[in-house]
Design a protein around this motif. Structure first.
Motif, short mmCIF file in Angstrom:
data_model
loop_
_atom_site.label_atom_id
_atom_site.label_comp_id
_atom_site.label_asym_id
_atom_site.label_seq_id
_atom_site.Cartn_x
_atom_site.Cartn_y
_atom_site.Cartn_z
N TYR A 232 0.83 -1.20 0.00
CA TYR A 232 0.00 0.00 0.00
C TYR A 232 0.87 1.25 0.00
CZ TYR A 232 0.90 0.15 5.09
OH TYR A 232 1.49 0.21 6.32
N VAL A 238 -8.03 0.98 3.52
CA VAL A 238 -8.22 -0.42 3.92
C VAL A 238 -9.71 -0.65 4.18
CG1 VAL A 238 -7.75 0.04 6.38
CG2 VAL A 238 -7.51 -2.28 5.48
N SER A 374 -9.01 5.32 5.96
CA SER A 374 -7.76 5.80 5.37
C SER A 374 -6.59 5.17 6.12
CB SER A 374 -7.66 7.32 5.49
OG SER A 374 -8.64 7.95 4.71
N ILE A 375 -5.62 4.66 5.39
CA ILE A 375 -4.45 4.06 6.03
C ILE A 375 -3.58 5.17 6.61
CG2 ILE A 375 -2.37 2.68 5.63
CD1 ILE A 375 -3.91 1.20 3.46
N LEU A 386 -0.04 -2.47 9.18
CA LEU A 386 -0.96 -1.48 8.61
C LEU A 386 -1.71 -0.84 9.76
CD1 LEU A 386 -3.26 -1.93 5.52
CD2 LEU A 386 -4.19 -1.00 7.65
N GLN A 387 -1.78 0.50 9.77
CA GLN A 387 -2.41 1.22 10.88
C GLN A 387 -3.56 2.09 10.40
OE1 GLN A 387 1.01 3.31 12.57
NE2 GLN A 387 1.24 1.71 14.12
N ILE A 388 -4.55 2.24 11.28
CA ILE A 388 -5.65 3.18 11.04
C ILE A 388 -5.85 4.03 12.29
CG2 ILE A 388 -6.84 1.69 9.39
CD1 ILE A 388 -8.83 0.95 11.63
N VAL A 428 -7.08 -4.03 0.77
CA VAL A 428 -6.73 -2.64 0.48
C VAL A 428 -7.20 -2.26 -0.92
CG1 VAL A 428 -4.78 -1.06 0.08
CG2 VAL A 428 -4.76 -2.59 2.06
N ALA A 457 0.59 9.05 6.95
CA ALA A 457 1.23 8.08 6.06
C ALA A 457 2.11 8.78 5.03
CB ALA A 457 0.15 7.24 5.37
#
Length: 587
Positions: A232, A238, A374-375, A386-388, A428, A457
């Motif tokens: 990504y 995501v 949104s990532i 991967l974080q949100i 994603v 990001a």
């Protein structure tokens, strides 16, 4: 003759209207294939005789995700102006006139179909959430007119409107729970995760970003995606397939007096309706937890179908009122305004609820839809994670009942790295933001609240590439309570030249928002846009903030660039058309 119904739906409302129309058309005896626009074989459109399009508008005039490929196909310059000359059609748009681009997608779809030679059988219908009777005021009238237009084509035998069609799917109850019912289909190794084959991610961090005493709970959620094949970039989104909480599941099962351990098998019952992606055998408990959205506010189609099973006279009379045009104000007061859920409605109609045959639950209750986030991380900084940044949705209704978001509540309750914690299905997809790359690029980012997620990001990527020219406007209520990623921003500010401007709306007597701070720094903003050709990115809640920021930019062009209002408006539109101004917003 058949009636093709295609829908573009982001939250499920357009899908609900489309399926409601399908039932009405099927009652007339006509076939009515109904599907998302992107599922439909687009090349077949030139052979269709009659098609109905139901679509919503997302963000700032964007198409729903399941309509984008279809729309791009219609925009092909190679399509002749008479490509759809044999097609008769009708378009229904679902929107909210308080938004800047009200029903924008339906308007441009209707116009494009006409440009390709198709013939509208009805004027463009635009349903408005702000109407005093809600969107139903337009939907009911449009549906009646559409069915009237179909009368000359109807077969002799038709199902009366008060009767019910066979259920969507054949449903067999085949025994009690065994190991097979808990299997959740994950992605195939080597294939890219998708909605049909999501990656089952392990949740490794569930950290609160806001202070413990602050009313808004915002979490930084981290998933381990090693082995998924997912790659990504900043701006990507995501998709997460949520579950209902155990408490909500037990309450629903109790209301309908269901056997939670019974095993269920679904089979196709209508050639135009494929069976949803479920395990071969699924327990009722798992079915309710993973696939039925019984915590949503029911649409009109729910009450129409529920009426078909009403035997208690008082309940039947009330449902008849709710399904009449004259009863829409009463329905709004009972259901929509207090955000009453499907489970609560069924509790209020206990005799009717107990009369609903189990197979019709799939007709009555919509499927749980994936949620988009949104990532908030970059792969350069976080590798196989991967974080949100997720706001936990919780509010009190007019009935003084607490409402909680299905996905955010479920995720917030998961314990990281606990063997008992279920894995989270995700995949994603590209977002609407397209960030520039390069040492010479300058970027202005406006992201109050969790709207800052894609910019976190992006700044991680920019720092890794040693790219300067970054300006961030961040807004929240209180600097000490909900200043998300405060320490991270300050490090980038100190070590990498980030220009950081903040708006704390509740720190002073009068409210200050990001658009006000942007105006305060109008000289710098104008210099970056005019002389350095900076990109402007805006992300966050779609209600008022985006328009406020765009108006602030227009005022900046007028004051700092010595432009007339018309010239400033033209420049703003030009920058948006060139994608030098981009927005990603959500309701």
């Amino acid at each position: 003759m058949e009636v093709l119904v295609l829908y573009g739906s982001q939250t499920g409302t357009a899908q609900d209207v489309a399926e409601r129309l399908r039932r009405r058309v099927r009652m007339t005896g006509l076939r009515c294939p109904t599907m998302p626009m992107d599922v439909y074989c687009r090349l077949q459109l030139i052979r269709e005789q009659f098609a109905v399009f139901v679509c919503s508008t997302t963000g700032q005039g964007d198409e729903p995700d399941n309509m984008r490929h279809f729309w791009r196909f219609l925009l092909r310059k190679s399509l002749p102006s008479d490509a759809l000359h044999s097609l008769s059609f009708s378009v229904l748009g679902l929107g909210d006139s308080s938004y800047l681009k009200y029903n924008y997608v339906a308007k441009k779809l209707h116009r494009r179909l006409e440009q390709l030679g198709a013939h509208p059988v009805l004027p463009l219908a635009l349903a408005d959430d702000q109407h005093h009777l809600g969107p139903e005021a337009t939907i009911s009238q449009w549906m009646t007119q559409l069915l009237g237009h179909l009368k000359p084509f109807l077969p002799q035998s038709a199902t009366p409107h008060t009767q019910v069609l066979p259920p969507k799917y054949q449903v067999e109850i085949v025994g009690d729970t065994d190991e097979r019912c808990t299997e959740v289909k994950g992605h195939t190794v080597g294939a890219l995760p998708s909605r049909e084959s999501p990656f089952m991610a392990t949740l490794v961090e569930n950290h609160r970003l806001t202070s413990s005493g602050h009313f808004q709970d915002v979490r930084l959620i981290t998933f381990n995606i090693e082995g998924s094949g997912i790659r990504y970039s900043a701006g990507d989104v995501v998709m997460i397939q949520p579950q209902n909480t155990p408490q909500a599941v037990e309450e629903f099962i109790s209301v309908l007096n269901l056997d939670p351990s019974a095993l269920v098998c679904l089979k196709q019952n209508d050639p135009d309706l494929p069976v949803p992606s479920l395990p071969p055998l699924c327990s009722v408990r798992e079915l309710v937890a993973r696939h039925l959205d019984m915590q949503c506010v029911p649409h009109n189609s729910f009450f129409e179908l529920l009426l078909c099973f009403a035997r208690d006279q008082l309940e039947k009379e009330k449902l008849e009122e709710f399904t009449s045009l004259e009863g829409q104000e009463e329905l709004l007061s009972y259901c929509t305004r207090p955000r009453r859920t499907i489970t609560e409605v069924l509790q209020d109609f206990p005799a009717t609820a107990k009369s609903v045959p189990f197979p019709y639950l799939f007709d009555l209750i919509p499927s749980l839809l994936p949620r988009a986030f949104s990532i908030a991380s970059s792969m350069t900084e976080h590798g196989g994670e991967l974080q949100i940044a997720m706001a936990v949705v919780a509010y009190r209704t007019a009935m003084h009942r607490v409402r909680r978001g299905v996905c955010s509540t479920w995720l917030s309750q998961l314990v990281p790295l606990d063997p008992a914690t279920p894995k989270v299905p995700l995949w994603v997809v590209p977002g609407s933001l397209r960030f520039p790359v390069g040492q010479d690029s300058h970027v202005i980012m406006v992201g109050p609240g969790t709207g800052c997620a894609p910019f976190r990001a992006y700044l991680e990527e920019r720092v890794a590439r040693k790219e300067c020219g970054n300006m961030l406007f961040f807004g929240c209520r209180l600097g000490e309570a909900d200043f998300l990623f405060r320490e991270e921003w300050r490090v980038v500010q100190r070590d990498h030249g980030l220009l950081l401007f903040t708006a704390f709306s509740r720190t002073q007597e009068h409210k200050v928002y990001v658009q006000h701070v942007l105006l305060e720094h109008g000289d710098l903003v104008w210099d970056w846009i005019h002389r350095k050709h900076a990109y402007v990115f805006i992300a966050g809640n779609a209600k008022q903030m985006p328009l406020g920021v765009l108006n602030a930019l227009k005022e900046t062009f007028q004051v700092r660039g010595s432009m007339s209002e018309q010239e400033a408006s033209q420049l703003l539109a030009s920058l948006q058309n060139k994608r030098l101004i981009q927005l990603e917003t959500w309701a």
